[in-house]
Design an enzyme around this catalytic site. Structure first.
Site, PDB file in Angstrom:
ATOM      1  N   TYR A 123       0.869  -1.171   0.000  1.00 31.78           N
ATOM      2  CA  TYR A 123       0.000   0.000   0.000  1.00 31.78           C
ATOM      3  C   TYR A 123       0.905   1.220   0.000  1.00 31.78           C
ATOM      4  CZ  TYR A 123      -4.206   2.657   1.437  1.00 31.78           C
ATOM      5  OH  TYR A 123      -5.253   3.533   1.517  1.00 31.78           O
ATOM      6  N   ARG A 176      -6.047  10.639 -10.604  1.00 28.24           N
ATOM      7  CA  ARG A 176      -5.414  11.346  -9.478  1.00 28.24           C
ATOM      8  C   ARG A 176      -4.861  10.316  -8.504  1.00 28.24           C
ATOM      9  NH1 ARG A 176      -5.679  12.706  -4.426  1.00 28.24           N
ATOM     10  NH2 ARG A 176      -7.282  11.107  -4.180  1.00 28.24           N
ATOM     11  N   LYS A 194      -5.694  -1.978  -2.543  1.00 23.54           N
ATOM     12  CA  LYS A 194      -6.807  -1.747  -1.614  1.00 23.54           C
ATOM     13  C   LYS A 194      -7.535  -3.053  -1.307  1.00 23.54           C
ATOM     14  CE  LYS A 194      -7.170   2.875  -1.200  1.00 23.54           C
ATOM     15  NZ  LYS A 194      -7.452   3.707  -0.052  1.00 23.54           N
ATOM     16  N   GLU A 266     -12.105   5.188  -6.338  1.00 23.33           N
ATOM     17  CA  GLU A 266     -10.747   5.392  -5.822  1.00 23.33           C
ATOM     18  C   GLU A 266      -9.925   6.266  -6.774  1.00 23.33           C
ATOM     19  OE1 GLU A 266      -8.371   5.241  -2.843  1.00 23.33           O
ATOM     20  OE2 GLU A 266     -10.101   3.919  -2.787  1.00 23.33           O
ATOM     21  N   ASP A 267      -9.366   7.349  -6.226  1.00 22.97           N
ATOM     22  CA  ASP A 267      -8.425   8.201  -6.963  1.00 22.97           C
ATOM     23  C   ASP A 267      -8.990   8.756  -8.274  1.00 22.97           C
ATOM     24  OD1 ASP A 267      -6.729   7.911  -4.899  1.00 22.97           O
ATOM     25  OD2 ASP A 267      -5.258   6.661  -5.895  1.00 22.97           O
ATOM     26  N   ASP A 289     -13.411   6.468  -1.030  1.00 25.41           N
ATOM     27  CA  ASP A 289     -12.454   6.388   0.067  1.00 25.41           C
ATOM     28  C   ASP A 289     -11.702   7.702   0.249  1.00 25.41           C
ATOM     29  OD1 ASP A 289     -11.193   4.920   2.146  1.00 25.41           O
ATOM     30  OD2 ASP A 289      -9.411   4.742   0.888  1.00 25.41           O
ATOM     31  N   ASP A 290     -11.428   8.419  -0.851  1.00 25.49           N
ATOM     32  CA  ASP A 290     -10.670   9.667  -0.756  1.00 25.49           C
ATOM     33  C   ASP A 290     -11.490  10.746  -0.048  1.00 25.49           C
ATOM     34  OD1 ASP A 290      -8.461   8.656  -2.441  1.00 25.49           O
ATOM     35  OD2 ASP A 290      -9.997   8.646  -3.985  1.00 25.49           O
ATOM     36  N   ASN A 431      -0.188  11.761   0.655  1.00 26.95           N
ATOM     37  CA  ASN A 431       0.584  10.564   0.299  1.00 26.95           C
ATOM     38  C   ASN A 431       1.157  10.717  -1.102  1.00 26.95           C
ATOM     39  OD1 ASN A 431       0.102   8.950   2.606  1.00 26.95           O
ATOM     40  ND2 ASN A 431      -1.964   8.526   1.896  1.00 26.95           N
ATOM     41  N   ASN A 475      -4.129   6.516   8.438  1.00 24.95           N
ATOM     42  CA  ASN A 475      -4.140   5.696   7.221  1.00 24.95           C
ATOM     43  C   ASN A 475      -5.564   5.191   6.976  1.00 24.95           C
ATOM     44  OD1 ASN A 475      -3.773   3.564   5.309  1.00 24.95           O
ATOM     45  ND2 ASN A 475      -1.655   3.351   5.990  1.00 24.95           N
TER      46      ASN A 475
END
Length: 575
Positions: A123, A176, A194, A266-267, A289-290, A431, A475
């Site tokens: 991760y 991203r 993930k 995600e992202d 999640d972001d 991160n 985290n």
């Protein structure tokens, strides 16, 4: 042609494969039951040298393995010894991915038993470097790649995936990735990583997890010109083309897997992330999640930190550097919890929270030019152009970095917030490690050891004035695996903000006095499965309370039920 003279060395070439020229077509026949050679190459069932004498006899493995039989524990010790020999984190990442592709249960046993050591490998931060170099290190495909070429056929593509009972999908469009920007198709490392954690930490079965990358092109010139790039060589689709593609994908997922599959975005870039969550939050079981996972884990850290610094959430003042999906998501959840605790309208609670973006402090005078997700944070104040001036003007007790830009919490900034706070709460969340707003050493040194500090990626303990300070890690891996398990085990059909608050509450409760004594506002990862079981139970309880759970009857003891649902990586015996 005489069969005896073929490449097969005299063995009958039943399907004509050896006799075919390169231009001729052959059929890729396969066997359906794993035994013998095929069993050793099936990652779900392969046990390597741990196959017993009886299993070797029964499953036609004689001669295909050396004669010794060893335990899973010995295999684990050997692999960990080998992984520690690698100098570079990326080499360790590749070794872990090879293991996952060869022996699934051993991979998860390794990850569960050595979570603190291996989490930064599978991760953040190493997964970021893996995504940047994914084209070069790519050997076997993991998950599903759905590109614009498949428009109109997405349902067919989903049906190509061998598993039918999918409970969690993590999907990215690679625009991203962490703080690294547009990595296009190479963002696949994130869904894969993930979902490894969904299984290792949250106990969701690996066969129920599906990583997906939506390849809509990339605007990264370097990748477009890279001969090893594995995605579409075209600019990103935008506007209606993008919206139609996503809509087909969401409809196909629901049609193929049903109402209760959790889709984790995600992202995605800010301009798409908020829209997707708003558009599908009422029709699908979706979670970003972001935005939501980060918010939940940060809120848990703040609730725990109050036991060190005192006061309630509403008595503190918050200043964010970064007003994207993470920053505004965290801010909104803090305001929501404040509103719940004080019974005050959420608009009033938002006034305790200030955000700084690339143009300075977000204030009312800028409202017309702001993106819609920033507008709730535009408060009455004169223009302030940079973070240091904002710190001095707002005098926050909590400073949170979600900017994606490293070294933005300068010495002046940390010294300023420390000058009017006995114990300033400083969270440098971006991160990977290289993008953190400041390092642990900088935070403790510049605040003279007074900061309550946590980061997004791991940092080593710091010695300052003879005292050891252990930085916490905010985290998302604390939240999303347990959150996902809670959603799955309750059969929830929608995600509600109160379920995120329930996850935060459960995580904050897991911080012990011993952790506080070290300055930690998060529990150690060594207990993560127990933590995830408590989070899952709290989330499931809230889903039942809100009438969103479909699995009946409700289990009496949700923590025990969560633990009983968790996947175990211990080898099974084969008949």
């Amino acid at each position: 042609m005489d069969d005896a003279a073929t490449v097969g060395g005299g063995v009958e070439d039943t399907y004509g494969e050896d006799r075919a020229t390169e231009e001729q077509l052959v059929t890729p026949w396969t066997v359906s039951v794993a035994s013998g050679y095929n069993l050793l190459r099936d990652p779900r069932y392969n046990k390597g040298l741990a196959f017993t004498e009886k299993e070797r006899e029964t499953h036609y493995l004689r001669g295909l393995l050396p004669p010794t039989v060893i335990s899973q524990e010995l295999q684990e010790r050997k692999i960990m010894h080998n992984i520690r020999q690698y100098q570079l984190p990326l080499q360790r990442y590749m070794a872990m991915m090879d293991l996952q592709e060869g022996n699934e249960r051993l991979f998860y046993k390794l990850l569960i038993d050595n979570v603190e050591e291996l989490l930064p490998i599978v991760y953040t931060p190493t997964v970021g470097e893996a995504c940047q170099k994914y084209g070069s290190i790519f050997s076997r495909p993991q998950g599903l790649y759905i590109s614009l070429k498949e428009k109109g056929k997405i349902l067919e593509v989903l049906k190509n995936w061998p598993e039918r009972s999918i409970q969690v999908i993590v999907v990215t469009d690679g625009e991203r990735i962490l703080g690294l920007g547009d990595l296009g198709c190479q963002g696949m490392g994130i869904p894969v990583g993930k979902l490894s954690l969904y299984t290792a930490l949250g106990g969701v079965r690996p066969s129920a997890c599906l990583p997906i990358t939506l390849d809509v092109g990339t605007n990264n010139e370097e990748l477009l010109n890279d001969e090893f790039y594995i995605g579409l060589r075209q600019r990103r689709a935008i506007g209606q083309e993008y919206a139609d593609f996503l809509h087909e994908f969401m409809a196909a997922v629901k049609q193929n897997y049903g109402e209760k599959v959790l889709i984790q975005f995600e992202d995605f870039a800010n301009h798409n992330a908020f829209d997707l969550l708003a558009r599908y939050g009422t029709t699908h079981l979706v979670f970003n999640d972001d935005i939501q996972g980060t918010a939940s884990v940060v809120l848990a850290g703040l609730v725990a930190a109050l036991k060190l610094v005192g006061g309630t959430l509403a008595e503190h003042t918050y200043l964010f550097l970064g007003a994207g999906e993470a920053g505004t998501g965290i801010a909104e959840l803090i305001a929501l919890e404040m509103s719940r605790q004080t019974k005050t309208p959420i608009d009033e609670c938002r006034k305790k929270i200030w955000l700084v973006d690339s143009k300075g402090l977000i204030v009312s005078a800028r409202k017309e030019s702001l993106q819609h997700f920033k507008k709730p944070w535009a408060h009455e104040h004169e223009h302030v152009g940079n973070l240091l001036d904002a710190v001095n003007a707002i005098k926050p007790t909590v400073l949170i970095g979600t900017s994606g830009k490293g070294q933005t919490f300068t010495q002046e900034v940390v010294e300023a917030i420390s000058s009017f706070n006995e114990m300033p709460i400083i969270l440098a969340l971006s991160n990977p490690t290289s993008q953190a707003e400041c390092t642990a050493e900088q935070a403790y040194t510049w605040s003279k050891g007074r900061a309550v500090f946590a980061t997004g990626s791991p940092f080593d303990p710091v010695e300052y004035n003879g005292k050891i300070y252990v930085p916490g890690q905010a985290n998302n891996a604390y939240i999303f695996p347990g959150f996902g398990l809670g959603v799955v085990m309750s059969g929830a059909i929608r995600v509600h903000d109160d379920m995120l608050l329930a996850a935060s509450e459960a995580l904050a409760q897991q911080v012990t006095q011993e952790n506080f004594d070290k300055g930690l506002i998060y529990p150690p990862f060594s207990n993560i499965r127990k933590i995830c079981a408590h989070i899952a139970a709290n989330v499931a309880a809230k889903a039942y309370e809100l009438g969103l759970a479909s699995r009946r009857p409700r289990p009496k003891d949700l923590v025990k039920y969560a633990e009983s649902c968790m996947y175990s990586p211990i080898y099974r015996n084969y008949r």
